[in-house]
Design a protein around this motif. Structure first.
Motif, PDB file in Angstrom:
ATOM      1  N   UNK A  20     -11.089  -6.777  15.832  1.00 20.17           N
ATOM      2  CA  UNK A  20     -11.735  -5.526  15.453  1.00 20.17           C
ATOM      3  C   UNK A  20     -10.890  -4.339  15.909  1.00 20.17           C
ATOM      4  N   UNK A  21     -10.325  -4.426  17.118  1.00 23.52           N
ATOM      5  CA  UNK A  21      -9.457  -3.362  17.631  1.00 23.52           C
ATOM      6  C   UNK A  21      -8.232  -3.208  16.737  1.00 23.52           C
ATOM      7  N   UNK A  22      -7.630  -4.326  16.353  1.00 19.01           N
ATOM      8  CA  UNK A  22      -6.460  -4.285  15.467  1.00 19.01           C
ATOM      9  C   UNK A  22      -6.821  -3.621  14.139  1.00 19.01           C
ATOM     10  N   UNK A  23      -7.995  -3.953  13.606  1.00 16.68           N
ATOM     11  CA  UNK A  23      -8.408  -3.394  12.318  1.00 16.68           C
ATOM     12  C   UNK A  23      -8.662  -1.886  12.404  1.00 16.68           C
ATOM     13  N   UNK A 185      -9.223  -5.012   5.775  1.00 19.95           N
ATOM     14  CA  UNK A 185     -10.430  -5.240   4.974  1.00 19.95           C
ATOM     15  C   UNK A 185     -11.012  -6.630   5.247  1.00 19.95           C
ATOM     16  N   UNK A 186     -10.138  -7.599   5.472  1.00 20.03           N
ATOM     17  CA  UNK A 186     -10.581  -8.955   5.775  1.00 20.03           C
ATOM     18  C   UNK A 186     -11.353  -8.979   7.084  1.00 20.03           C
ATOM     19  N   UNK A 187     -10.797  -8.342   8.105  1.00 24.47           N
ATOM     20  CA  UNK A 187     -11.431  -8.343   9.427  1.00 24.47           C
ATOM     21  C   UNK A 187     -12.769  -7.611   9.413  1.00 24.47           C
ATOM     22  N   UNK A 190     -14.843  -6.558   4.403  1.00 24.15           N
ATOM     23  CA  UNK A 190     -14.904  -5.787   3.167  1.00 24.15           C
ATOM     24  C   UNK A 190     -14.108  -6.430   2.034  1.00 24.15           C
ATOM     25  N   UNK A 191     -13.420  -7.521   2.340  1.00 24.60           N
ATOM     26  CA  UNK A 191     -12.589  -8.200   1.338  1.00 24.60           C
ATOM     27  C   UNK A 191     -13.355  -9.414   0.800  1.00 24.60           C
ATOM     28  N   UNK A 192     -13.547  -9.466  -0.496  1.00 24.60           N
ATOM     29  CA  UNK A 192     -14.246 -10.572  -1.133  1.00 24.60           C
ATOM     30  C   UNK A 192     -13.355 -11.170  -2.219  1.00 24.60           C
ATOM     31  N   UNK A 193     -13.805 -12.249  -2.794  1.00 21.84           N
ATOM     32  CA  UNK A 193     -13.034 -12.868  -3.876  1.00 21.84           C
ATOM     33  C   UNK A 193     -12.919 -11.929  -5.070  1.00 21.84           C
ATOM     34  N   UNK A 194     -13.951 -11.122  -5.283  1.00 26.25           N
ATOM     35  CA  UNK A 194     -13.951 -10.220  -6.433  1.00 26.25           C
ATOM     36  C   UNK A 194     -12.976  -9.060  -6.275  1.00 26.25           C
TER      37      UNK A 194
END
Length: 227
Positions: A20-23, A185-187, A190-194
């Motif tokens: 989370x800190x990295x993101x 976004x992954x962390x 917020x990142x989805x397959x769509x």
């Protein structure tokens, strides 16, 4: 130790906390790059526009604004690099099956590259601050004191070694950015397959714009287009 301090320590000690800190620090740095580039591109507009921009930065909030920005940037960068290093070390020491090792070998290579590029970027930021902010070079300091930051940038980049180091550091930064932008976004979930394809496309376009924008300035100065 207070309850708040204990909670922060537990948060930092956890893998999720470090990610989370990295993101979050990554978001800060991504935003800074966009803002910094927009200001730097005023070099193409001319001396008056760039010097007015520099004057605004150094007098914002009665001079405190620029120091607040520097502290936030350096703190974010240090936390970003330290958390990334600790996460990678933890991943290396974790006991995983052969299948898991094979599946994550590419990620491990990317992580190793992220560490070295991150450390190089950290060294570059320190150098950049010493060179253009603290102005350890007396010639650059004299130009800045005269309110001619435009000419200060030109003189600084006319040093071929400074320009080469700058271009290498920006290239490493963009290599780091191309991987890290999507990871943010992954962390944060917020990142989805769509939307994965869209996020990856935005990451590539953003990285190219940042690289071309920053690298073009020392190249233009060395070629005599900005003078």
């Amino acid at each position: 130790m207070s309850a708040t301090s204990c909670s922060l320590c537990r948060f930092w000690s956890s893998s999720i906390g470090k990610k989370f800190v990295v993101a979050i620090t990554g978001l800060v740095l991504v935003g800074f790059l966009a803002g910094h580039l927009s200001g730097n591109l005023l070099m193409y507009v001319g001396a008056e526009a760039f010097n007015e921009y520099a004057y605004f930065l150094h007098h914002m909030l009665h001079g405190a604004g620029v120091w607040i920005a520097r502290i936030v940037l350096l703190t974010s960068l240090v936390l970003h690099v330290v958390a990334t290093i600790q996460l990678t070390k933890a991943n290396r020491t974790a006991k995983v099956s052969r299948y898991q090792c094979d599946a994550t070998v590419q990620a491990s290579k990317s992580s190793r590259m992220m560490i070295w590029s991150g450390l190089t970027i950290l060294a570059f930021v320190v150098f950049h601050i010493l060179h253009y902010t603290v102005r350890v070079d007396s010639d650059l300091a004299a130009l800045a004191d005269a309110g001619n930051q435009y000419q200060m940038v030109i003189v600084g980049f006319q040093n071929i070694l400074v320009s080469v180091f700058y271009i290498i550091a920006i290239s490493l930064l963009c290599s780091h950015l191309s991987h890290g932008f999507s990871s943010i976004f992954q962390t944060l979930g917020l990142r989805t397959q769509k939307n994965a394809g869209l996020i990856d496309a935005i990451a590539k376009i953003y990285t190219i714009v940042i690289w071309v924008g920053f690298v073009s300035i020392p190249v233009a100065i060395l070629c005599g287009f900005i003078k």
